[in-house]
Design a protein around this motif. Structure first.
Motif, short mmCIF file in Angstrom:
data_model
loop_
_atom_site.label_atom_id
_atom_site.label_comp_id
_atom_site.label_asym_id
_atom_site.label_seq_id
_atom_site.Cartn_x
_atom_site.Cartn_y
_atom_site.Cartn_z
N LEU A 192 0.82 -1.21 0.00
CA LEU A 192 0.00 0.00 0.00
C LEU A 192 0.86 1.26 0.00
O LEU A 192 1.74 1.43 0.86
CB LEU A 192 -0.92 0.00 1.22
CG LEU A 192 -2.01 1.06 1.27
CD1 LEU A 192 -2.98 0.88 0.11
CD2 LEU A 192 -2.76 0.98 2.60
N LYS A 193 0.62 2.13 -0.96
CA LYS A 193 1.40 3.37 -1.11
C LYS A 193 0.60 4.62 -0.73
O LYS A 193 1.16 5.60 -0.25
CB LYS A 193 1.88 3.53 -2.56
CG LYS A 193 2.85 2.46 -3.03
CD LYS A 193 4.23 2.66 -2.47
CE LYS A 193 5.23 1.69 -3.09
NZ LYS A 193 6.58 1.84 -2.51
N GLU A 194 -0.71 4.59 -1.00
CA GLU A 194 -1.52 5.79 -0.82
C GLU A 194 -2.81 5.47 -0.08
O GLU A 194 -3.51 4.53 -0.42
CB GLU A 194 -1.86 6.42 -2.18
CG GLU A 194 -0.63 6.81 -2.99
CD GLU A 194 -1.00 7.42 -4.34
OE1 GLU A 194 -2.21 7.58 -4.62
OE2 GLU A 194 -0.08 7.74 -5.12
N ILE A 195 -3.12 6.29 0.94
CA ILE A 195 -4.38 6.19 1.67
C ILE A 195 -5.09 7.53 1.51
O ILE A 195 -4.66 8.55 2.07
CB ILE A 195 -4.15 5.88 3.17
CG1 ILE A 195 -3.38 4.56 3.32
CG2 ILE A 195 -5.48 5.82 3.91
CD1 ILE A 195 -3.00 4.22 4.76
N LEU A 196 -6.17 7.54 0.73
CA LEU A 196 -6.87 8.79 0.38
C LEU A 196 -8.31 8.67 0.87
O LEU A 196 -9.18 8.14 0.18
CB LEU A 196 -6.82 9.01 -1.14
CG LEU A 196 -5.46 8.80 -1.82
CD1 LEU A 196 -5.58 8.92 -3.32
CD2 LEU A 196 -4.45 9.81 -1.29
N ILE A 197 -8.58 9.19 2.06
CA ILE A 197 -9.91 9.02 2.66
C ILE A 197 -10.48 10.35 3.13
O ILE A 197 -11.25 10.41 4.08
CB ILE A 197 -9.86 8.00 3.83
CG1 ILE A 197 -8.83 8.42 4.89
CG2 ILE A 197 -9.54 6.62 3.31
CD1 ILE A 197 -8.82 7.52 6.11
N GLY A 198 -10.12 11.44 2.44
CA GLY A 198 -10.62 12.76 2.80
C GLY A 198 -12.12 12.89 2.57
O GLY A 198 -12.73 12.15 1.81
N HIS A 199 -12.73 13.87 3.27
CA HIS A 199 -14.15 14.19 3.12
C HIS A 199 -15.04 12.98 3.45
O HIS A 199 -15.86 12.55 2.65
CB HIS A 199 -14.44 14.72 1.72
CG HIS A 199 -13.73 16.00 1.42
ND1 HIS A 199 -14.24 17.23 1.76
CD2 HIS A 199 -12.53 16.24 0.85
CE1 HIS A 199 -13.39 18.17 1.38
NE2 HIS A 199 -12.33 17.59 0.84
N ASN A 200 -14.85 12.44 4.65
CA ASN A 200 -15.71 11.42 5.22
C ASN A 200 -15.99 11.81 6.66
O ASN A 200 -15.89 13.00 7.01
CB ASN A 200 -15.04 10.04 5.14
CG ASN A 200 -15.16 9.41 3.76
OD1 ASN A 200 -16.20 8.90 3.39
ND2 ASN A 200 -14.07 9.45 2.99
N ASN A 201 -16.34 10.85 7.50
CA ASN A 201 -16.59 11.13 8.92
C ASN A 201 -15.74 10.24 9.83
O ASN A 201 -16.18 9.88 10.92
CB ASN A 201 -18.08 10.93 9.24
CG ASN A 201 -18.96 11.94 8.54
OD1 ASN A 201 -18.67 13.13 8.55
ND2 ASN A 201 -20.03 11.47 7.92
N PHE A 202 -14.53 9.88 9.38
CA PHE A 202 -13.65 9.08 10.21
C PHE A 202 -13.28 9.86 11.47
O PHE A 202 -13.00 11.06 11.41
CB PHE A 202 -12.38 8.70 9.45
CG PHE A 202 -12.60 7.69 8.37
CD1 PHE A 202 -12.90 6.37 8.68
CD2 PHE A 202 -12.53 8.05 7.03
CE1 PHE A 202 -13.12 5.42 7.69
CE2 PHE A 202 -12.75 7.12 6.02
CZ PHE A 202 -13.04 5.80 6.35
N THR A 203 -13.27 9.17 12.61
CA THR A 203 -13.01 9.84 13.88
C THR A 203 -11.62 9.57 14.45
O THR A 203 -11.21 10.24 15.39
CB THR A 203 -14.06 9.39 14.92
OG1 THR A 203 -14.05 7.96 15.00
CG2 THR A 203 -15.45 9.87 14.52
N GLU A 204 -10.91 8.60 13.87
CA GLU A 204 -9.57 8.34 14.40
C GLU A 204 -8.67 7.72 13.34
O GLU A 204 -9.13 7.11 12.38
CB GLU A 204 -9.63 7.43 15.63
CG GLU A 204 -10.17 6.03 15.32
CD GLU A 204 -10.10 5.12 16.52
OE1 GLU A 204 -9.11 5.22 17.28
OE2 GLU A 204 -11.02 4.29 16.71
N ILE A 205 -7.37 7.90 13.55
CA ILE A 205 -6.35 7.24 12.74
C ILE A 205 -5.70 6.20 13.64
O ILE A 205 -5.06 6.56 14.63
CB ILE A 205 -5.29 8.23 12.24
CG1 ILE A 205 -5.93 9.38 11.47
CG2 ILE A 205 -4.26 7.53 11.37
CD1 ILE A 205 -4.94 10.46 11.08
N PRO A 206 -5.86 4.92 13.34
CA PRO A 206 -5.30 3.90 14.24
C PRO A 206 -3.79 3.92 14.25
O PRO A 206 -3.13 4.29 13.27
CB PRO A 206 -5.84 2.59 13.64
CG PRO A 206 -6.08 2.92 12.21
CD PRO A 206 -6.52 4.35 12.17
#
Length: 493
Positions: A41-55
Protein backbone atom coordinates in the motif's frame (compact mmCIF):
# COMPACT_ATOMS: atom_id res chain seq x y z
CA UNK A 1 -20.45 7.25 -4.47
CA UNK A 2 -22.64 8.20 -1.48
CA UNK A 3 -21.30 5.16 0.44
CA UNK A 4 -21.73 4.94 4.19
CA UNK A 5 -20.96 2.72 7.16
CA UNK A 6 -17.60 1.42 8.33
CA UNK A 7 -14.73 -0.09 6.33
CA UNK A 8 -14.96 -3.92 6.29
CA UNK A 9 -11.99 -5.84 7.77
CA UNK A 10 -11.84 -8.06 4.67
CA UNK A 11 -10.02 -5.21 3.00
CA UNK A 12 -6.85 -6.72 4.46
CA UNK A 13 -7.17 -9.66 2.05
CA UNK A 14 -6.32 -7.48 -0.95
CA UNK A 15 -2.62 -8.23 -0.57
CA UNK A 16 -1.53 -6.48 -3.77
CA UNK A 17 -3.48 -3.27 -3.13
CA UNK A 18 -1.41 -0.14 -3.85
CA UNK A 19 -3.95 2.69 -3.52
CA UNK A 20 -6.86 2.94 -1.10
CA UNK A 21 -9.26 5.75 -2.04
CA UNK A 22 -12.61 6.38 -0.30
CA UNK A 23 -12.82 10.16 -0.72
CA UNK A 24 -16.12 12.09 -0.63
CA UNK A 25 -18.33 9.49 1.03
CA UNK A 26 -19.89 9.05 4.47
CA UNK A 27 -17.68 6.38 6.06
CA UNK A 28 -17.17 6.64 9.82
CA UNK A 29 -15.24 4.99 12.62
CA UNK A 30 -11.67 3.92 11.97
CA UNK A 31 -9.56 2.08 9.43
CA UNK A 32 -9.64 -1.67 10.25
CA UNK A 33 -6.53 -3.28 11.77
CA UNK A 34 -6.35 -5.69 8.84
CA UNK A 35 -4.97 -2.87 6.69
CA UNK A 36 -1.68 -3.70 8.41
CA UNK A 37 -1.49 -6.76 6.12
CA UNK A 38 -1.29 -4.60 2.98
CA UNK A 39 2.44 -4.61 2.43
CA UNK A 40 2.31 -2.86 -0.97
CA UNK A 41 0.00 0.00 0.00
CA UNK A 42 1.40 3.37 -1.11
CA UNK A 43 -1.52 5.79 -0.82
CA UNK A 44 -4.38 6.19 1.67
CA UNK A 45 -6.87 8.79 0.38
CA UNK A 46 -9.91 9.02 2.66
CA UNK A 47 -10.62 12.76 2.80
CA UNK A 48 -14.15 14.19 3.12
CA UNK A 49 -15.71 11.42 5.22
CA UNK A 50 -16.59 11.13 8.92
CA UNK A 51 -13.65 9.08 10.21
CA UNK A 52 -13.01 9.84 13.88
CA UNK A 53 -9.57 8.34 14.40
CA UNK A 54 -6.35 7.24 12.74
CA UNK A 55 -5.30 3.90 14.24
CA UNK A 56 -1.76 3.47 15.52
CA UNK A 57 -1.24 0.61 13.06
CA UNK A 58 -0.85 3.27 10.36
CA UNK A 59 2.58 3.99 11.82
CA UNK A 60 3.74 0.51 10.86
CA UNK A 61 3.16 1.26 7.18
CA UNK A 62 6.69 2.30 6.26
CA UNK A 63 5.92 2.11 2.55
CA UNK A 64 2.97 4.57 2.53
CA UNK A 65 3.83 7.79 0.69
CA UNK A 66 0.53 9.71 0.80
CA UNK A 67 -1.95 10.01 3.68
CA UNK A 68 -4.98 12.20 3.03
CA UNK A 69 -7.52 12.38 5.87
CA UNK A 70 -8.66 15.98 5.42
CA UNK A 71 -12.21 17.18 6.20
CA UNK A 72 -13.16 14.34 8.53
CA UNK A 73 -14.07 14.29 12.24
CA UNK A 74 -10.66 13.46 13.74
CA UNK A 75 -10.34 14.53 17.37
CA UNK A 76 -7.58 14.56 19.95
CA UNK A 77 -3.81 14.68 19.28
CA UNK A 78 -2.29 13.54 16.02
CA UNK A 79 -1.23 9.92 16.73
CA UNK A 80 2.54 9.76 17.19
CA UNK A 81 2.50 6.75 14.88
CA UNK A 82 1.69 9.09 11.99
CA UNK A 83 4.94 10.94 12.60
CA UNK A 84 6.88 7.67 12.25
CA UNK A 85 6.00 6.87 8.63
CA UNK A 86 9.49 7.16 7.15
CA UNK A 87 8.38 7.04 3.48
CA UNK A 88 5.58 9.58 3.88
CA UNK A 89 5.76 12.40 1.32
CA UNK A 90 2.33 14.02 1.78
CA UNK A 91 0.45 14.32 5.07
CA UNK A 92 -2.90 16.13 4.77
CA UNK A 93 -5.05 16.36 7.91
CA UNK A 94 -6.65 19.74 7.12
CA UNK A 95 -10.11 20.67 8.48
CA UNK A 96 -10.51 18.31 11.43
CA UNK A 97 -10.70 18.83 15.20
CA UNK A 98 -7.15 17.81 16.12
CA UNK A 99 -5.56 19.19 19.28
CA UNK A 100 -2.11 19.14 20.88
CA UNK A 101 1.25 20.16 19.47
CA UNK A 102 3.62 19.08 16.70
CA UNK A 103 6.80 17.26 17.79
CA UNK A 104 9.91 19.39 17.35
CA UNK A 105 11.86 16.43 15.91
CA UNK A 106 9.26 15.82 13.18
CA UNK A 107 11.88 15.90 10.41
CA UNK A 108 13.90 13.07 11.94
CA UNK A 109 10.89 10.77 11.70
CA UNK A 110 9.48 12.05 8.40
CA UNK A 111 12.66 12.49 6.34
CA UNK A 112 10.80 12.28 3.00
CA UNK A 113 7.98 14.72 3.79
CA UNK A 114 7.26 17.17 0.96
CA UNK A 115 3.83 18.56 1.83
CA UNK A 116 2.61 18.95 5.42
CA UNK A 117 -0.97 20.24 5.69
CA UNK A 118 -2.50 20.61 9.17
CA UNK A 119 -4.52 23.80 8.67
CA UNK A 120 -7.97 24.43 10.17
CA UNK A 121 -7.61 22.35 13.31
CA UNK A 122 -7.20 23.22 17.01
CA UNK A 123 -3.47 22.55 17.30
CA UNK A 124 -1.46 24.65 19.72
CA UNK A 125 1.99 25.08 21.21
CA UNK A 126 5.01 26.60 19.44
CA UNK A 127 5.87 26.04 15.80
CA UNK A 128 8.46 23.29 15.29
CA UNK A 129 11.83 25.07 15.34
CA UNK A 130 13.60 22.39 13.27
CA UNK A 131 11.40 22.36 10.15
CA UNK A 132 14.44 23.46 8.16
CA UNK A 133 15.86 19.97 8.76
CA UNK A 134 13.15 18.53 6.45
CA UNK A 135 15.32 18.60 3.32
CA UNK A 136 12.47 17.57 0.99
CA UNK A 137 9.81 19.89 2.43
CA UNK A 138 8.23 22.10 -0.26
CA UNK A 139 5.02 23.28 1.41
CA UNK A 140 3.62 23.40 4.89
CA UNK A 141 0.26 24.79 5.95
CA UNK A 142 -0.58 25.36 9.60
CA UNK A 143 -3.13 28.16 9.08
CA UNK A 144 -6.13 28.65 11.38
CA UNK A 145 -4.92 26.87 14.49
CA UNK A 146 -3.87 28.10 17.96
CA UNK A 147 -0.08 28.06 17.57
CA UNK A 148 1.64 30.65 19.75
CA UNK A 149 5.06 32.19 20.29
CA UNK A 150 7.42 33.66 17.72
CA UNK A 151 8.02 32.44 14.19
CA UNK A 152 11.34 30.51 14.29
CA UNK A 153 14.15 32.36 12.56
CA UNK A 154 15.41 28.98 11.35
CA UNK A 155 12.59 28.83 8.79
CA UNK A 156 14.81 31.10 6.72
CA UNK A 157 17.22 28.17 6.28
CA UNK A 158 14.59 26.24 4.29
CA UNK A 159 15.60 27.57 0.90
CA UNK A 160 13.61 24.90 -0.99
CA UNK A 161 10.26 25.92 0.56
CA UNK A 162 7.68 27.14 -1.98
CA UNK A 163 4.78 27.90 0.34
CA UNK A 164 4.49 28.70 4.05
CA UNK A 165 1.02 28.91 5.61
CA UNK A 166 0.93 30.15 9.20
CA UNK A 167 -1.80 32.83 9.15
CA UNK A 168 -4.64 33.02 11.69
CA UNK A 169 -2.68 31.83 14.72
CA UNK A 170 -1.33 33.65 17.80
CA UNK A 171 2.17 34.14 16.44
CA UNK A 172 4.52 37.09 16.68
CA UNK A 173 7.22 38.19 14.25
CA UNK A 174 10.51 39.55 15.65
CA UNK A 175 11.90 42.59 13.49
CA UNK A 176 14.22 41.37 10.77
CA UNK A 177 13.22 37.69 11.01
CA UNK A 178 11.01 37.53 7.97
CA UNK A 179 10.54 39.75 4.95
CA UNK A 180 7.65 39.00 2.60
CA UNK A 181 7.19 41.15 -0.52
CA UNK A 182 4.82 41.17 -3.41
CA UNK A 183 6.76 40.21 -6.48
CA UNK A 184 5.92 42.60 -9.30
CA UNK A 185 4.84 40.61 -12.33
CA UNK A 186 5.28 42.11 -15.77
CA UNK A 187 2.81 42.09 -18.62
CA UNK A 188 5.23 39.95 -20.63
CA UNK A 189 5.32 37.26 -17.93
CA UNK A 190 1.52 37.18 -17.83
CA UNK A 191 1.42 36.79 -21.61
CA UNK A 192 3.75 33.80 -21.31
CA UNK A 193 1.86 32.40 -18.32
CA UNK A 194 -1.48 32.40 -20.15
CA UNK A 195 -0.16 31.48 -23.62
CA UNK A 196 -1.01 34.93 -24.90
CA UNK A 197 -4.32 35.02 -23.01
CA UNK A 198 -5.46 32.15 -25.19
CA UNK A 199 -9.14 31.27 -25.10
CA UNK A 200 -8.29 27.75 -23.93
CA UNK A 201 -7.15 29.35 -20.64
CA UNK A 202 -10.25 31.54 -20.27
CA UNK A 203 -12.01 30.72 -16.98
CA UNK A 204 -14.84 33.19 -17.36
CA UNK A 205 -15.95 36.74 -18.11
CA UNK A 206 -18.11 39.20 -16.24
CA UNK A 207 -18.20 42.56 -14.59
CA UNK A 208 -15.23 44.59 -15.73
CA UNK A 209 -13.06 41.92 -17.33
CA UNK A 210 -12.02 38.35 -18.02
CA UNK A 211 -10.21 35.76 -15.90
CA UNK A 212 -7.53 33.44 -17.31
CA UNK A 213 -5.71 30.44 -15.90
CA UNK A 214 -1.93 30.71 -16.03
CA UNK A 215 1.34 29.29 -14.75
CA UNK A 216 4.08 31.69 -13.67
CA UNK A 217 7.76 31.10 -14.40
CA UNK A 218 8.24 29.68 -10.88
CA UNK A 219 5.57 27.03 -11.53
CA UNK A 220 2.82 28.61 -9.41
CA UNK A 221 -0.68 28.27 -10.88
CA UNK A 222 -2.60 31.55 -10.83
CA UNK A 223 -5.81 33.19 -12.00
CA UNK A 224 -5.21 36.42 -13.93
CA UNK A 225 -8.09 38.90 -13.89
CA UNK A 226 -7.64 41.30 -16.81
CA UNK A 227 -9.73 44.48 -16.71
CA UNK A 228 -11.42 45.79 -19.84
CA UNK A 229 -10.32 49.41 -19.66
CA UNK A 230 -12.80 50.34 -22.41
CA UNK A 231 -15.60 49.95 -19.88
CA UNK A 232 -16.49 52.93 -17.74
CA UNK A 233 -15.49 52.29 -14.14
CA UNK A 234 -13.03 49.49 -14.97
CA UNK A 235 -9.96 51.37 -13.76
CA UNK A 236 -11.70 52.33 -10.51
CA UNK A 237 -12.73 48.69 -10.05
CA UNK A 238 -9.09 47.60 -10.55
CA UNK A 239 -7.90 50.07 -7.90
CA UNK A 240 -10.64 48.99 -5.50
CA UNK A 241 -9.86 45.29 -5.88
CA UNK A 242 -6.11 45.84 -5.35
CA UNK A 243 -6.83 48.01 -2.30
CA UNK A 244 -9.32 45.61 -0.73
CA UNK A 245 -7.44 42.37 -1.31
CA UNK A 246 -4.08 43.76 -0.22
CA UNK A 247 -5.48 44.93 3.13
CA UNK A 248 -7.82 42.11 4.16
CA UNK A 249 -6.76 38.57 5.02
CA UNK A 250 -9.01 35.61 5.78
CA UNK A 251 -8.85 31.94 4.86
CA UNK A 252 -12.20 32.22 3.06
CA UNK A 253 -11.33 35.28 0.98
CA UNK A 254 -9.50 34.99 -2.34
CA UNK A 255 -5.81 35.89 -1.92
CA UNK A 256 -4.04 38.38 -4.15
CA UNK A 257 -0.54 37.49 -5.32
CA UNK A 258 0.30 40.65 -7.23
CA UNK A 259 -0.98 43.40 -9.50
CA UNK A 260 0.18 44.43 -12.95
CA UNK A 261 -0.47 48.05 -13.94
CA UNK A 262 0.65 49.60 -17.22
CA UNK A 263 -0.70 52.39 -19.42
CA UNK A 264 -3.12 50.17 -21.37
CA UNK A 265 -3.18 47.07 -19.19
CA UNK A 266 -4.48 46.40 -15.68
CA UNK A 267 -4.64 42.97 -14.04
CA UNK A 268 -4.71 41.35 -10.62
CA UNK A 269 -3.03 37.99 -10.08
CA UNK A 270 -4.92 35.74 -7.68
CA UNK A 271 -4.65 32.27 -6.19
CA UNK A 272 -5.97 29.73 -8.68
CA UNK A 273 -9.02 27.81 -7.47
CA UNK A 274 -8.92 24.41 -9.27
CA UNK A 275 -12.48 23.40 -8.43
CA UNK A 276 -14.13 26.38 -10.06
CA UNK A 277 -17.17 28.21 -8.73
CA UNK A 278 -20.18 27.18 -6.68
CA UNK A 279 -22.33 28.10 -9.68
CA UNK A 280 -20.65 25.48 -11.87
CA UNK A 281 -20.98 22.82 -9.17
CA UNK A 282 -24.68 23.56 -8.82
CA UNK A 283 -25.53 23.52 -12.51
CA UNK A 284 -22.99 21.23 -14.19
CA UNK A 285 -24.44 17.89 -15.28
CA UNK A 286 -21.22 16.15 -14.21
CA UNK A 287 -21.24 17.20 -10.58
CA UNK A 288 -23.32 17.17 -7.44
CA UNK A 289 -22.85 18.15 -3.81
CA UNK A 290 -24.31 16.47 -0.72
CA UNK A 291 -25.77 18.28 2.27
CA UNK A 292 -22.53 18.48 4.23
CA UNK A 293 -20.55 19.74 1.24
CA UNK A 294 -23.08 22.49 0.54
CA UNK A 295 -23.28 23.33 4.22
CA UNK A 296 -19.48 23.53 4.54
CA UNK A 297 -19.30 25.84 1.52
CA UNK A 298 -21.97 28.16 2.92
CA UNK A 299 -20.27 28.18 6.35
CA UNK A 300 -17.06 29.24 4.60
CA UNK A 301 -18.92 32.07 2.83
CA UNK A 302 -20.61 33.10 6.08
CA UNK A 303 -17.24 33.22 7.87
CA UNK A 304 -15.81 35.43 5.11
CA UNK A 305 -18.72 37.88 5.38
CA UNK A 306 -18.59 37.77 9.17
CA UNK A 307 -14.95 38.86 8.95
CA UNK A 308 -15.71 41.62 6.44
CA UNK A 309 -18.59 42.98 8.51
CA UNK A 310 -17.37 42.44 12.06
CA UNK A 311 -13.76 41.26 12.17
CA UNK A 312 -11.99 44.05 10.34
CA UNK A 313 -11.16 47.49 11.73
CA UNK A 314 -13.38 49.10 9.08
CA UNK A 315 -16.36 47.08 7.92
CA UNK A 316 -16.38 46.05 4.26
CA UNK A 317 -19.52 45.53 2.17
CA UNK A 318 -18.87 43.11 -0.69
CA UNK A 319 -21.96 44.24 -2.66
CA UNK A 320 -22.00 41.30 -5.11
CA UNK A 321 -22.31 37.98 -3.25
CA UNK A 322 -23.45 35.30 -5.73
CA UNK A 323 -22.48 31.70 -6.64
CA UNK A 324 -20.12 32.71 -9.47
CA UNK A 325 -18.09 34.76 -6.96
CA UNK A 326 -17.70 31.80 -4.59
CA UNK A 327 -14.63 29.83 -5.67
CA UNK A 328 -13.48 26.41 -4.44
CA UNK A 329 -9.91 25.26 -3.86
CA UNK A 330 -8.49 21.74 -4.12
CA UNK A 331 -10.00 20.81 -0.73
CA UNK A 332 -13.44 22.25 -1.66
CA UNK A 333 -12.89 25.14 0.75
CA UNK A 334 -14.84 28.18 -0.42
CA UNK A 335 -13.25 31.60 -1.05
CA UNK A 336 -15.26 34.76 -1.72
CA UNK A 337 -13.91 36.64 -4.76
CA UNK A 338 -14.48 39.80 -6.85
CA UNK A 339 -14.19 42.93 -4.74
CA UNK A 340 -14.53 45.26 -7.74
CA UNK A 341 -17.54 47.13 -6.34
CA UNK A 342 -16.93 46.60 -2.61
CA UNK A 343 -17.40 49.53 -0.22
CA UNK A 344 -15.55 50.55 2.92
CA UNK A 345 -17.48 51.93 5.88
CA UNK A 346 -17.84 51.85 9.65
CA UNK A 347 -20.08 49.40 11.44
CA UNK A 348 -23.58 48.62 10.18
CA UNK A 349 -23.43 51.70 8.01
CA UNK A 350 -25.59 52.96 5.17
CA UNK A 351 -24.43 54.84 2.11
CA UNK A 352 -25.80 55.62 -1.35
CA UNK A 353 -24.21 54.54 -4.59
CA UNK A 354 -24.87 53.67 -8.22
CA UNK A 355 -26.57 50.30 -8.69
CA UNK A 356 -23.98 47.88 -10.06
CA UNK A 357 -24.77 44.62 -8.29
CA UNK A 358 -26.37 41.55 -9.87
CA UNK A 359 -30.13 41.36 -10.37
CA UNK A 360 -31.71 38.69 -8.23
CA UNK A 361 -29.04 38.88 -5.52
CA UNK A 362 -29.05 42.58 -4.67
CA UNK A 363 -31.12 43.71 -1.71
CA UNK A 364 -34.37 45.56 -2.52
CA UNK A 365 -33.13 48.82 -1.00
CA UNK A 366 -29.98 48.60 -3.13
CA UNK A 367 -31.88 48.15 -6.37
CA UNK A 368 -34.48 50.87 -5.76
CA UNK A 369 -32.56 53.54 -3.85
CA UNK A 370 -28.89 52.63 -4.17
CA UNK A 371 -28.64 52.09 -0.39
CA UNK A 372 -25.58 50.01 0.53
CA UNK A 373 -25.01 48.44 3.94
CA UNK A 374 -23.73 45.25 5.49
CA UNK A 375 -27.38 44.17 5.66
CA UNK A 376 -27.40 44.13 1.87
CA UNK A 377 -24.68 41.44 1.92
CA UNK A 378 -26.77 39.48 4.43
CA UNK A 379 -29.70 39.57 1.99
CA UNK A 380 -27.50 38.32 -0.85
CA UNK A 381 -26.15 35.56 1.38
CA UNK A 382 -29.69 34.45 2.17
CA UNK A 383 -30.53 34.22 -1.54
CA UNK A 384 -27.35 32.22 -2.26
CA UNK A 385 -28.14 29.92 0.68
CA UNK A 386 -31.56 29.19 -0.81
CA UNK A 387 -30.07 28.64 -4.26
CA UNK A 388 -27.38 26.30 -2.93
CA UNK A 389 -30.00 23.93 -1.49
CA UNK A 390 -32.85 24.34 -4.01
CA UNK A 391 -30.74 24.55 -7.18
CA UNK A 392 -32.98 27.39 -8.35
CA UNK A 393 -31.64 30.76 -9.44
CA UNK A 394 -33.53 33.84 -8.18
CA UNK A 395 -33.97 34.77 -11.85
CA UNK A 396 -35.48 31.40 -12.82
CA UNK A 397 -38.33 31.77 -15.33
CA UNK A 398 -40.73 30.18 -12.83
CA UNK A 399 -40.52 33.29 -10.66
CA UNK A 400 -42.97 35.75 -12.19
CA UNK A 401 -45.36 38.38 -10.85
CA UNK A 402 -45.77 37.87 -7.09
CA UNK A 403 -43.83 34.59 -6.92
CA UNK A 404 -40.12 34.95 -6.03
CA UNK A 405 -37.47 32.56 -4.76
CA UNK A 406 -38.02 33.76 -1.18
CA UNK A 407 -41.81 33.42 -1.49
CA UNK A 408 -41.46 29.94 -2.98
CA UNK A 409 -39.15 28.80 -0.18
CA UNK A 410 -41.33 30.45 2.48
CA UNK A 411 -44.37 28.51 1.24
CA UNK A 412 -42.75 25.08 1.27
CA UNK A 413 -39.43 25.12 3.21
CA UNK A 414 -37.66 21.74 2.88
CA UNK A 415 -39.96 20.37 0.16
CA UNK A 416 -38.42 22.70 -2.43
CA UNK A 417 -34.85 21.47 -2.03
CA UNK A 418 -32.74 19.91 -4.78
CA UNK A 419 -34.06 16.38 -5.37
CA UNK A 420 -30.48 15.02 -5.33
CA UNK A 421 -30.32 15.76 -1.60
CA UNK A 422 -33.25 13.62 -0.56
CA UNK A 423 -32.44 10.46 -2.50
CA UNK A 424 -34.88 7.81 -3.66
CA UNK A 425 -34.65 5.20 -0.90
CA UNK A 426 -34.26 7.08 2.37
CA UNK A 427 -34.97 5.18 5.57
CA UNK A 428 -37.55 6.89 7.78
CA UNK A 429 -35.07 8.19 10.33
CA UNK A 430 -32.75 9.38 7.54
CA UNK A 431 -35.57 11.31 5.90
CA UNK A 432 -36.67 12.93 9.14
CA UNK A 433 -33.13 14.03 10.01
CA UNK A 434 -32.51 15.31 6.51
CA UNK A 435 -35.84 17.13 6.37
CA UNK A 436 -35.32 18.78 9.76
CA UNK A 437 -31.85 20.09 8.85
CA UNK A 438 -33.01 21.40 5.48
CA UNK A 439 -35.96 23.17 7.10
CA UNK A 440 -33.57 24.85 9.56
CA UNK A 441 -31.33 25.97 6.70
CA UNK A 442 -34.27 27.44 4.80
CA UNK A 443 -35.58 29.28 7.86
CA UNK A 444 -32.13 30.81 8.30
CA UNK A 445 -32.03 31.82 4.63
CA UNK A 446 -35.40 33.55 4.97
CA UNK A 447 -34.20 35.38 8.11
CA UNK A 448 -31.24 36.68 6.11
CA UNK A 449 -33.30 37.65 3.06
CA UNK A 450 -36.10 39.49 4.85
CA UNK A 451 -37.58 42.31 2.75
CA UNK A 452 -36.83 44.96 5.37
CA UNK A 453 -33.14 45.51 6.29
CA UNK A 454 -34.08 45.98 9.95
CA UNK A 455 -35.64 42.51 10.10
CA UNK A 456 -32.54 40.70 8.82
CA UNK A 457 -30.17 38.92 11.18
CA UNK A 458 -26.42 39.66 11.00
CA UNK A 459 -23.60 37.40 9.87
CA UNK A 460 -22.52 36.60 13.43
CA UNK A 461 -25.92 35.00 14.01
CA UNK A 462 -25.86 33.30 10.61
CA UNK A 463 -22.48 31.66 11.30
CA UNK A 464 -23.61 30.46 14.72
CA UNK A 465 -26.82 28.94 13.32
CA UNK A 466 -25.07 27.16 10.43
CA UNK A 467 -22.49 25.65 12.79
CA UNK A 468 -25.27 24.34 15.05
CA UNK A 469 -26.99 22.73 12.07
CA UNK A 470 -23.71 21.11 11.02
CA UNK A 471 -23.08 19.78 14.53
CA UNK A 472 -26.56 18.26 14.58
CA UNK A 473 -25.83 16.41 11.34
CA UNK A 474 -22.46 15.18 12.64
CA UNK A 475 -23.94 14.16 16.00
CA UNK A 476 -26.65 12.16 14.28
CA UNK A 477 -24.03 10.54 12.07
CA UNK A 478 -21.99 9.58 15.13
CA UNK A 479 -25.09 7.96 16.66
CA UNK A 480 -25.58 5.89 13.53
CA UNK A 481 -28.22 8.00 11.80
CA UNK A 482 -26.66 8.06 8.36
CA UNK A 483 -27.84 10.39 5.61
CA UNK A 484 -28.03 8.56 2.28
CA UNK A 485 -26.75 11.42 0.16
CA UNK A 486 -25.49 10.64 -3.35
CA UNK A 487 -22.38 12.26 -4.74
CA UNK A 488 -22.02 12.18 -8.51
CA UNK A 489 -18.66 12.42 -10.36
CA UNK A 490 -17.01 15.75 -9.61
CA UNK A 491 -16.53 18.63 -12.03
CA UNK A 492 -13.00 19.94 -12.30
CA UNK A 493 -12.37 23.34 -13.83
Amino acid sequence: MGLRGSIPPHLGNLSFLVQLEFRNNSFHGSIPRDVEKLKMLKEILIGHNNFTEIPNLIGSKDQVEKLYVQANALKGPVPLAVFNMSSLKILALTANYLTGSIPDDLCQHLPSIQILSLARNKLDGPLPSKLWQCKELLQFSLDSNNFRGSIPKSIGNSTQLERIGISYNNLTVLPGHLNFFWRRISHLELVRATNGFHESNLLGTGGFGSVYRGTLSNGIHVAVKVFNLQLEGAFKSFERECEMLSNIRHQNLIKIISCCSQIDFEAVILNYMPNGSLEKWLYSQNSSLNILQRLNIMIDVALALEYLHHGYSISVVHCDVKPSNILLDEDMVAHVADFGIAKLGGGDYVTHTMTLATIGYMAPEYGTEGIVSTRGDVYSFGIVLMEAFTKRKPTDEMFVEEMSLTQWVSNSLSTVVDANLLGMHQEDHDFETCNDCLSSIMRLALACAAESPEERINMLEAVSTLKKIKMKILDNAARGVRLNLPVLPVWVG
